[in-house]
Scaffold this motif. Structure first.
Motif, PDB file in Angstrom:
ATOM      1  N   THR A  32       1.020  -1.093   0.021  1.00 58.00           N
ATOM      2  CA  THR A  32      -0.059   0.095   0.010  1.00 58.00           C
ATOM      3  C   THR A  32       0.824   1.294  -0.118  1.00 58.00           C
ATOM      4  O   THR A  32       0.641   2.171  -0.741  1.00 58.00           O
ATOM      5  CB  THR A  32      -0.671   0.038   1.112  1.00 58.00           C
ATOM      6  N   GLU A  33       1.868   1.302   0.722  1.00 59.25           N
ATOM      7  CA  GLU A  33       2.801   2.401   0.921  1.00 59.25           C
ATOM      8  C   GLU A  33       3.516   2.552  -0.571  1.00 59.25           C
ATOM      9  O   GLU A  33       3.800   3.817  -0.846  1.00 59.25           O
ATOM     10  CB  GLU A  33       3.788   2.270   2.065  1.00 59.25           C
ATOM     11  N   THR A  34       3.958   1.557  -1.055  1.00 63.49           N
ATOM     12  CA  THR A  34       4.642   1.704  -2.291  1.00 63.49           C
ATOM     13  C   THR A  34       3.651   2.283  -3.427  1.00 63.49           C
ATOM     14  O   THR A  34       3.792   3.154  -4.404  1.00 63.49           O
ATOM     15  CB  THR A  34       5.119   0.332  -2.858  1.00 63.49           C
ATOM     16  N   ALA A  35       2.364   1.732  -3.442  1.00 64.31           N
ATOM     17  CA  ALA A  35       1.264   2.319  -4.531  1.00 64.31           C
ATOM     18  C   ALA A  35       1.143   3.606  -4.034  1.00 64.31           C
ATOM     19  O   ALA A  35       0.906   4.481  -5.150  1.00 64.31           O
ATOM     20  CB  ALA A  35       0.059   1.474  -4.041  1.00 64.31           C
ATOM     21  N   VAL A  36       1.063   4.203  -3.078  1.00 64.95           N
ATOM     22  CA  VAL A  36       0.770   5.652  -2.672  1.00 64.95           C
ATOM     23  C   VAL A  36       1.845   6.559  -3.199  1.00 64.95           C
ATOM     24  O   VAL A  36       1.824   7.621  -3.943  1.00 64.95           O
ATOM     25  CB  VAL A  36       0.807   5.859  -1.002  1.00 64.95           C
ATOM     26  N   GLY A  37       3.388   5.991  -3.059  1.00 66.60           N
ATOM     27  CA  GLY A  37       4.178   6.450  -3.649  1.00 66.60           C
ATOM     28  C   GLY A  37       4.287   6.623  -5.234  1.00 66.60           C
ATOM     29  O   GLY A  37       4.726   7.532  -5.753  1.00 66.60           O
ATOM     30  N   GLU A  38       3.951   5.378  -5.651  1.00 68.21           N
ATOM     31  CA  GLU A  38       3.803   5.558  -7.327  1.00 68.21           C
ATOM     32  C   GLU A  38       2.611   6.560  -7.511  1.00 68.21           C
ATOM     33  O   GLU A  38       3.111   7.128  -8.707  1.00 68.21           O
ATOM     34  CB  GLU A  38       3.432   4.034  -7.696  1.00 68.21           C
ATOM     35  N   PHE A  39       1.396   6.301  -7.036  1.00 69.69           N
ATOM     36  CA  PHE A  39       0.465   7.358  -7.372  1.00 69.69           C
ATOM     37  C   PHE A  39       0.913   8.839  -7.208  1.00 69.69           C
ATOM     38  O   PHE A  39       0.592   9.779  -8.414  1.00 69.69           O
ATOM     39  CB  PHE A  39      -0.688   7.218  -6.529  1.00 69.69           C
ATOM     40  N   LYS A  40       1.588   9.350  -6.086  1.00 75.02           N
ATOM     41  CA  LYS A  40       2.142  10.667  -6.067  1.00 75.02           C
ATOM     42  C   LYS A  40       3.197  10.802  -7.111  1.00 75.02           C
ATOM     43  O   LYS A  40       3.284  11.875  -7.484  1.00 75.02           O
ATOM     44  CB  LYS A  40       2.920  10.785  -4.596  1.00 75.02           C
ATOM     45  N   ARG A  41       3.950   9.817  -7.350  1.00 75.96           N
ATOM     46  CA  ARG A  41       5.056  10.245  -8.413  1.00 75.96           C
ATOM     47  C   ARG A  41       4.341  10.537  -9.855  1.00 75.96           C
ATOM     48  O   ARG A  41       4.842  11.231 -10.666  1.00 75.96           O
ATOM     49  CB  ARG A  41       5.782   8.783  -8.581  1.00 75.96           C
ATOM     50  N   LEU A  42       3.121   9.689 -10.035  1.00 81.16           N
ATOM     51  CA  LEU A  42       2.718   9.829 -11.477  1.00 81.16           C
ATOM     52  C   LEU A  42       1.833  11.098 -11.698  1.00 81.16           C
ATOM     53  O   LEU A  42       1.684  11.740 -12.692  1.00 81.16           O
ATOM     54  CB  LEU A  42       1.828   8.766 -11.606  1.00 81.16           C
ATOM     55  N   ARG A  43       1.027  11.222 -10.596  1.00 84.16           N
ATOM     56  CA  ARG A  43       0.079  12.353 -10.586  1.00 84.16           C
ATOM     57  C   ARG A  43       0.405  13.511  -9.951  1.00 84.16           C
ATOM     58  O   ARG A  43      -0.308  14.767  -9.849  1.00 84.16           O
ATOM     59  CB  ARG A  43      -1.230  11.769  -9.930  1.00 84.16           C
TER      60      ARG A  43
END
Length: 71
Positions: A32-43
């Motif tokens: 979940t933490e990785t997904a939050v980081g990925e989302f923030k990186r992309l968006r």
């Protein structure tokens, strides 16, 4: 509504925005933490606002359906 439900809302929103990336298990772990980081990186910053709005909607929908069941 507790922490587990809030975590499930976050996981559902991330899956909606990123595709099925995390289990909706109500536990904030490394995936979940990785997904939050990925989302923030992309968006970027705008994405954070979209994610918060989605969480607000999910919370409102849960509150609304909870109150209907209480009638």
């Amino acid at each position: 509504m507790g922490q587990r439900v809030a975590a499930q809302f976050l996981q559902r929103a991330l899956n909606a925005f990123l595709g099925e990336t995390v289990a909706v298990d109500g536990r904030i772990g490394p995936r979940t933490e990785t997904a939050v980081g990925e989302f923030k990186r992309l968006r970027a910053r705008e994405g954070e606002a979209v994610l918060v709005a989605a969480l607000d909607c999910l919370q409102g929908a849960a509150t609304s359906s909870s109150s209907k069941g209480a009638r």
